[in-house]
Design a protein around this motif. Structure first.
Motif, PDB file in Angstrom:
ATOM      1  N   MET A  52      25.090 -28.544 -19.998  1.00 20.79           N
ATOM      2  CA  MET A  52      25.466 -29.799 -19.367  1.00 20.79           C
ATOM      3  C   MET A  52      26.881 -30.173 -19.803  1.00 20.79           C
ATOM      4  N   ILE A 107      29.612 -32.912 -20.119  1.00 15.50           N
ATOM      5  CA  ILE A 107      29.681 -34.370 -20.141  1.00 15.50           C
ATOM      6  C   ILE A 107      31.056 -34.814 -19.661  1.00 15.50           C
ATOM      7  N   ASP A 142      28.045 -42.270 -17.635  1.00 19.29           N
ATOM      8  CA  ASP A 142      26.587 -42.220 -17.477  1.00 19.29           C
ATOM      9  C   ASP A 142      25.980 -41.091 -18.301  1.00 19.29           C
ATOM     10  N   ASP A 143      26.687 -39.959 -18.390  1.00 21.94           N
ATOM     11  CA  ASP A 143      26.215 -38.830 -19.192  1.00 21.94           C
ATOM     12  C   ASP A 143      26.185 -39.203 -20.678  1.00 21.94           C
ATOM     13  N   LYS A 166      23.294 -41.502 -21.364  1.00 25.23           N
ATOM     14  CA  LYS A 166      22.009 -40.799 -21.426  1.00 25.23           C
ATOM     15  C   LYS A 166      21.824 -40.134 -22.786  1.00 25.23           C
ATOM     16  N   THR A 177      28.229 -30.588 -26.448  1.00 28.43           N
ATOM     17  CA  THR A 177      27.793 -31.935 -26.058  1.00 28.43           C
ATOM     18  C   THR A 177      28.025 -32.918 -27.198  1.00 28.43           C
TER      19      THR A 177
END
Length: 100
Positions: free
Chosen positions: A1, A3, A7-8, A11, A82
């Protein structure tokens, strides 16, 4: 994922805002790049398997950890990219509005 959006980041921080998930993530990060077996997590944190699976799923969904299987053992591995993206987001604009 990857980022890229606020919004990421939200989360990721939401998932880490749960005490059990934060404890799991801390253990996975401490394990380093080789990761830690799910059974090892269960032993160290004394969490029932079904509860642990639920929390791991949330951390995977947020892009904080990935999993790999070696034979019959499932490992959790921290996604350091991340982690670094979240830390960078929080630090990037530190003190930019402070007057000299």
């Amino acid at each position: 994922m990857q980022i890229v959006e606020i919004d990421d980041i939200a989360k990721v921080l939401k998932e880490l805002g749960h005490t059990t998930r934060l404890a799991i993530y801390k253990r996975v990060v401490k394990a380093g790049h080789q990761g830690i077996a799910v059974g090892g997590l269960q032993e160290k944190l004394d969490i029932p398997h079904s509860t642990l699976s639920h929390h791991i799923s949330s951390l995977v969904s947020a892009g904080l950890i990935s999993q790999r299987r070696e034979s019959r053992t499932l490992y959790c591995v921290a996604e350091y990219e991340t982690l670094n993206a979240v830390i960078g987001f929080l630090q990037d604009e530190c003190c930019v509005d402070e007057s000299a």
